[in-house]
Design a protein around this motif. Structure first.
Motif, PDB file in Angstrom:
ATOM      1  N   TYR A   1     -31.993  -3.062  41.197  1.00  0.00           N
ATOM      2  CA  TYR A   1     -31.625  -3.791  40.260  1.00  0.00           C
ATOM      3  C   TYR A   1     -32.762  -4.456  39.190  1.00  0.00           C
ATOM      4  O   TYR A   1     -32.526  -4.660  38.041  1.00  0.00           O
ATOM      5  CB  TYR A   1     -31.061  -5.126  41.025  1.00  0.00           C
ATOM      6  CG  TYR A   1     -30.620  -6.517  40.107  1.00  0.00           C
ATOM      7  CD1 TYR A   1     -29.421  -6.492  39.264  1.00  0.00           C
ATOM      8  CD2 TYR A   1     -31.588  -7.421  40.161  1.00  0.00           C
ATOM      9  CE1 TYR A   1     -29.198  -7.473  38.526  1.00  0.00           C
ATOM     10  CE2 TYR A   1     -31.238  -8.540  39.378  1.00  0.00           C
ATOM     11  CZ  TYR A   1     -30.166  -8.717  38.750  1.00  0.00           C
ATOM     12  OH  TYR A   1     -30.001  -9.601  37.616  1.00  0.00           O
TER      13      TYR A   1
ATOM     14  N   HIS B   1     -24.762  -8.321  38.316  1.00  0.00           N
ATOM     15  CA  HIS B   1     -25.164  -8.052  39.453  1.00  0.00           C
ATOM     16  C   HIS B   1     -24.076  -7.042  40.028  1.00  0.00           C
ATOM     17  O   HIS B   1     -24.532  -6.251  41.074  1.00  0.00           O
ATOM     18  CB  HIS B   1     -25.302  -9.137  40.390  1.00  0.00           C
ATOM     19  CG  HIS B   1     -24.119  -9.837  40.357  1.00  0.00           C
ATOM     20  ND1 HIS B   1     -23.757 -10.520  39.385  1.00  0.00           N
ATOM     21  CD2 HIS B   1     -23.492 -10.486  41.466  1.00  0.00           C
ATOM     22  CE1 HIS B   1     -22.776 -11.499  39.655  1.00  0.00           C
ATOM     23  NE2 HIS B   1     -22.502 -11.063  41.138  1.00  0.00           N
TER      24      HIS B   1
ATOM     25  N   TRP C   1     -24.897  -3.236  40.453  1.00  0.00           N
ATOM     26  CA  TRP C   1     -25.818  -2.674  41.704  1.00  0.00           C
ATOM     27  C   TRP C   1     -25.537  -3.298  43.085  1.00  0.00           C
ATOM     28  O   TRP C   1     -25.180  -2.411  43.976  1.00  0.00           O
ATOM     29  CB  TRP C   1     -27.119  -3.263  41.302  1.00  0.00           C
ATOM     30  CG  TRP C   1     -27.956  -2.564  40.129  1.00  0.00           C
ATOM     31  CD1 TRP C   1     -28.678  -1.462  40.344  1.00  0.00           C
ATOM     32  CD2 TRP C   1     -27.979  -2.929  38.930  1.00  0.00           C
ATOM     33  NE1 TRP C   1     -29.123  -1.128  39.073  1.00  0.00           N
ATOM     34  CE2 TRP C   1     -28.330  -1.733  38.022  1.00  0.00           C
ATOM     35  CE3 TRP C   1     -27.236  -3.876  38.060  1.00  0.00           C
ATOM     36  CZ2 TRP C   1     -28.569  -1.723  36.832  1.00  0.00           C
ATOM     37  CZ3 TRP C   1     -27.152  -3.570  36.712  1.00  0.00           C
ATOM     38  CH2 TRP C   1     -27.925  -2.610  36.206  1.00  0.00           C
ATOM     39  N   ARG C   2     -25.126  -4.614  43.158  1.00  0.00           N
ATOM     40  CA  ARG C   2     -25.052  -5.116  44.495  1.00  0.00           C
ATOM     41  C   ARG C   2     -23.599  -5.212  44.924  1.00  0.00           C
ATOM     42  O   ARG C   2     -23.482  -5.083  45.970  1.00  0.00           O
ATOM     43  CB  ARG C   2     -25.484  -6.783  44.277  1.00  0.00           C
ATOM     44  CG  ARG C   2     -25.432  -7.431  45.635  1.00  0.00           C
ATOM     45  CD  ARG C   2     -25.580  -8.987  45.547  1.00  0.00           C
ATOM     46  NE  ARG C   2     -25.515  -9.981  46.723  1.00  0.00           N
ATOM     47  CZ  ARG C   2     -24.530  -9.984  47.370  1.00  0.00           C
ATOM     48  NH1 ARG C   2     -23.314  -9.958  46.904  1.00  0.00           N
ATOM     49  NH2 ARG C   2     -24.416 -10.826  48.412  1.00  0.00           N
TER      50      ARG C   2
ATOM     51  N   ARG D   1     -24.846   0.625  33.658  1.00  0.00           N
ATOM     52  CA  ARG D   1     -26.194   0.039  34.210  1.00  0.00           C
ATOM     53  C   ARG D   1     -26.922   0.148  33.058  1.00  0.00           C
ATOM     54  O   ARG D   1     -27.811  -0.643  32.799  1.00  0.00           O
ATOM     55  CB  ARG D   1     -26.588   0.748  35.501  1.00  0.00           C
ATOM     56  CG  ARG D   1     -25.800   0.434  36.549  1.00  0.00           C
ATOM     57  CD  ARG D   1     -26.349   1.328  37.942  1.00  0.00           C
ATOM     58  NE  ARG D   1     -25.769   0.945  39.018  1.00  0.00           N
ATOM     59  CZ  ARG D   1     -25.189   1.914  39.913  1.00  0.00           C
ATOM     60  NH1 ARG D   1     -25.531   3.133  39.633  1.00  0.00           N
ATOM     61  NH2 ARG D   1     -24.487   1.534  41.069  1.00  0.00           N
TER      62      ARG D   1
END
Length: 358
Positions: A13, A226, A229-230, A276
């Motif tokens: 991230y 986020h 990624w998370r 992303r």
């Protein structure tokens, strides 16, 4: 394994990596597409849903593939969880794989029997959705539900939680919208006084059905989202996997299907990598679903903090962070909503103090 997975997610991230050698820590899993209410702010109003449940094969494959790295699964979606006849089996299956579970309910099916089953299960968190302090506003937003019945179901559940000393975290939540803006104080006052309630939350509407003009501006994309990624990744009842909960509701395309492809391949699908890259470059507004999204994107410091701790700890700390931000003790840019709501008289989210039930 989970600590190392979080470390890799954090590194990916912060560096804005397009390909991530890790898996999300959170999943939103729609175990059923069935619901017994009709709500104007719900995407079900524009996205017709079949009366189907997630198969055991798809659910078990997801949990098995995510089990060593995933930390919690929110067993919610566009259906009412307690219409899923296997919901308690699924909760226990997640627990068997050391994944803790959360869900939210509209309360219509939360009778005495269901209450006892929940309190005796391994479910760790439940959100009781109650969108209004008056019969008029509640029944406008929750068509098919009866104000008094749902209120009494919730009161009974909280009372039994208090009496039994069950450890499940109970949150009573109202989404603040046009017809209930002036009921916030009454809502907070009433539910904060109920034994067994750990948190009372009033939040902004994160869909754009009632606000079709809502969306992002270029200035909103200071930080990457986020979710990419998370997590949480959103898994539909048929196994289709989306980057986040908003993607499906904004007519995005699935990244893949958990019944047909391995989870790591889906998490690094070409479209996920493209998203992303654009987020890292500050060009997220070029992504159609992102430009129309209404969710909040936290500051990278908060994202980093959320990856330093287990998901269970993050969930407990979230109310504290929200209170600090919305009470202006932290900079508002740390937790900036992505779309302007109707002009309120006070802050977007208000949260009462949490309390431990005895």
């Amino acid at each position: 394994m989970r600590i190392w997975n979080r470390a890799k997610l954090l590194g990916a991230y912060l560096r804005g990596q397009e390909r991530v050698n890790a898996l999300p820590v959170e999943y939103i899993v729609e175990t059923t597409a069935k619901c017994n209410l009709y709500c104007p702010m719900c995407p079900r109003e524009t996205h017709k849903q079949p009366k189907e449940d997630m198969t055991g094969e798809i659910f078990e494959r997801l949990v098995q593939e995510a089990g060593q790295t995933g930390e919690h699964m929110m067993l919610i979606g566009l259906g009412e969880p307690f219409l899923d006849p296997k919901i308690f089996e699924r909760i226990e299956y997640c627990d068997h794989h050391n994944v803790y579970t959360l869900l939210s309910t509209n309360g219509t099916l939360l009778d005495a029997e269901s209450t006892e089953r929940i309190l005796n299960s391994t479910l760790e968190h439940i959100t009781l959705s109650f969108d209004g302090s008056t019969k008029e506003s509640f029944e406008f937003y929750r068509k098919g539900a009866k104000f008094e019945r749902v209120r009494d179901n919730f009161l009974h559940f909280c009372r039994r939680k208090h009496e039994t000393g069950a450890k499940i975290q109970v949150v009573v939540q109202m989404v603040r919208m046009e017809k209930n803006w002036n009921e916030v104080d009454d809502f907070l006052r009433f539910w904060s006084a109920v034994p067994g309630v750990d948190q009372v939350r009033v939040k902004a509407d994160e869909t754009n059905l009632m606000r079709p003009e809502a969306g992002h501006t270029a200035a909103d994309w200071t930080h990457p989202c986020h979710y990419l990624w998370r997590g949480a990744m959103y898994v539909k009842h048929n196994g289709d996997v989306y980057p986040c909960c908003q993607s499906y509701m904004l007519d995005g395309k699935p990244l893949g299907n958990i019944g047909q492809e391995p989870l790591p391949a889906i998490f690094n699908a070409p479209e996920m990598q493209r998203m992303r890259r654009l987020h890292r470059q500050g060009r997220a507004g070029e992504i159609d679903i992102c430009s129309r999204c209404c969710t909040t994107i936290p500051h990278p410091l908060l994202v980093a903090g959320s990856l330093l701790f287990h998901g269970r700890t993050v969930r407990k700390l979230l109310p504290v962070v929200e209170r600090l931000v919305y009470l202006t003790k932290l900079p508002g840019r740390w937790l900036k909503p992505q779309a302007p709501p109707p002009p309120p008289k006070d802050d977007l989210v208000q949260i009462s103090g949490t309390r431990e039930s005895r």
